[in-house]
Design a protein around this motif. Structure first.
Motif, PDB file in Angstrom:
ATOM      1  N   PRO A  65      75.144 -10.722  56.435  1.00  0.00           N
ATOM      2  CA  PRO A  65      75.347 -12.125  56.075  1.00  0.00           C
ATOM      3  C   PRO A  65      74.257 -12.630  55.134  1.00  0.00           C
ATOM      4  CG  PRO A  65      74.437 -11.964  58.271  1.00  0.00           C
ATOM      5  CD  PRO A  65      74.745 -10.564  57.824  1.00  0.00           C
ATOM      6  N   GLU A  66      74.647 -13.486  54.245  1.00  0.00           N
ATOM      7  CA  GLU A  66      73.706 -14.064  53.281  1.00  0.00           C
ATOM      8  C   GLU A  66      73.076 -15.346  53.798  1.00  0.00           C
ATOM      9  OE1 GLU A  66      72.720 -12.858  50.295  1.00  0.00           O
ATOM     10  OE2 GLU A  66      73.884 -11.053  50.701  1.00  0.00           O
ATOM     11  N   GLY A  67      73.800 -16.106  54.570  1.00  0.00           N
ATOM     12  CA  GLY A  67      73.302 -17.405  55.011  1.00  0.00           C
ATOM     13  C   GLY A  67      72.435 -17.340  56.249  1.00  0.00           C
ATOM     14  N   ARG A  68      71.739 -18.436  56.470  1.00  0.00           N
ATOM     15  CA  ARG A  68      70.840 -18.513  57.623  1.00  0.00           C
ATOM     16  C   ARG A  68      71.590 -18.490  58.946  1.00  0.00           C
ATOM     17  NH1 ARG A  68      66.058 -22.748  56.012  1.00  0.00           N
ATOM     18  NH2 ARG A  68      65.315 -21.532  54.237  1.00  0.00           N
ATOM     19  N   VAL A  69      72.760 -19.107  58.982  1.00  0.00           N
ATOM     20  CA  VAL A  69      73.502 -19.206  60.238  1.00  0.00           C
ATOM     21  C   VAL A  69      73.962 -17.824  60.698  1.00  0.00           C
ATOM     22  CG1 VAL A  69      75.569 -20.143  61.348  1.00  0.00           C
ATOM     23  CG2 VAL A  69      74.220 -21.572  59.800  1.00  0.00           C
ATOM     24  N   GLY A  70      74.564 -17.058  59.823  1.00  0.00           N
ATOM     25  CA  GLY A  70      75.047 -15.724  60.189  1.00  0.00           C
ATOM     26  C   GLY A  70      73.914 -14.797  60.589  1.00  0.00           C
ATOM     27  N   ALA A 167      66.304 -14.545  58.160  1.00  0.00           N
ATOM     28  CA  ALA A 167      67.219 -15.696  58.168  1.00  0.00           C
ATOM     29  C   ALA A 167      66.513 -16.991  57.856  1.00  0.00           C
ATOM     30  CB  ALA A 167      67.901 -15.802  59.553  1.00  0.00           C
ATOM     31  N   GLU A 170      61.897 -18.724  53.433  1.00  0.00           N
ATOM     32  CA  GLU A 170      62.324 -19.539  52.277  1.00  0.00           C
ATOM     33  C   GLU A 170      62.935 -18.643  51.231  1.00  0.00           C
ATOM     34  OE1 GLU A 170      60.364 -22.735  50.843  1.00  0.00           O
ATOM     35  OE2 GLU A 170      59.148 -23.116  52.603  1.00  0.00           O
ATOM     36  N   ARG A 171      63.995 -19.094  50.677  1.00  0.00           N
ATOM     37  CA  ARG A 171      64.670 -18.322  49.621  1.00  0.00           C
ATOM     38  C   ARG A 171      64.226 -18.893  48.277  1.00  0.00           C
ATOM     39  NH1 ARG A 171      68.128 -15.011  52.187  1.00  0.00           N
ATOM     40  NH2 ARG A 171      68.903 -15.757  54.181  1.00  0.00           N
TER      41      ARG A 171
END
Length: 172
Positions: A65-70, A167, A170-171
């Motif tokens: 997953p790319e997002g923080r939630v996943g 996750a 910081e991106r």
């Protein structure tokens, strides 16, 4: 090195965790089938925790997953599986530390309990322990097998913690 670890993604941490789970299961199965050590019910529950963590890591590695939630979800699920293993291994070590007169008597085998009792009762009975779980069959460097398994789970906890780190960093 610290910045390199911080740059690892979900897939990297998941594959590392999965590889460590494979190693833990290979050792467990080798001790059973090559060395002839039969696993007690608590040993089997520890294997279930390893396999649960492996399943989370495998799905996380495939999904990536790319997002923080996943990523956060996979990290929390992996950490829950590892925490369960730590709890069972700790309970196993505690049983082994009891004086012989305080060790619970041996109960029925896990297969027998699974056939007759509801799942919840089986879990409760296994976690309460039995005499066979208190036996120390093998020591390596002065540490029993549940002790080594506990160490393995603590090392394995680095993978879901790494997933959580990836996750929530910081991106840029």
């Amino acid at each position: 090195m610290r910045t390199h670890l911080a740059r690892l993604g979900v897939r990297h941490w998941s594959l590392a965790g999965l590889a460590f789970c494979v190693l833990m299961m290979a050792v467990a199965l080798g001790l059973e089938h090559i060395a002839g050590l039969e696993p007690c019910p608590l040993c089997i529950f520890q294997r279930v925790a390893v396999l649960s963590a492996a399943a989370v890591f495998a799905v996380a590695a495939i999904h990536n997953p790319e997002g923080r939630v996943g990523a956060g979800l996979y990290g929390v699920l992996g950490l829950a599986a590892v925490a369960g293993g730590i709890g069972v291994a700790g309970r196993h070590l505690w049983l082994q530390s009891l004086p012989p007169e305080e060790v619970p008597s041996c109960g029925p085998g896990l297969d027998y309990m699974m056939e007759l009792l509801p799942w919840r009762d089986v879990v409760a009975m296994v976690l309460s322990g039995s005499g066979e779980c208190a036996e120390i069959d093998l020591l390596f460097l002065g540490i029993s097998l549940p002790g080594w398994t506990l160490i393995g789970f603590v090392v394995l906890a680095l993978a879901p913690l790494g997933i959580l780190l990836s996750a929530f960093r910081e991106r840029g």
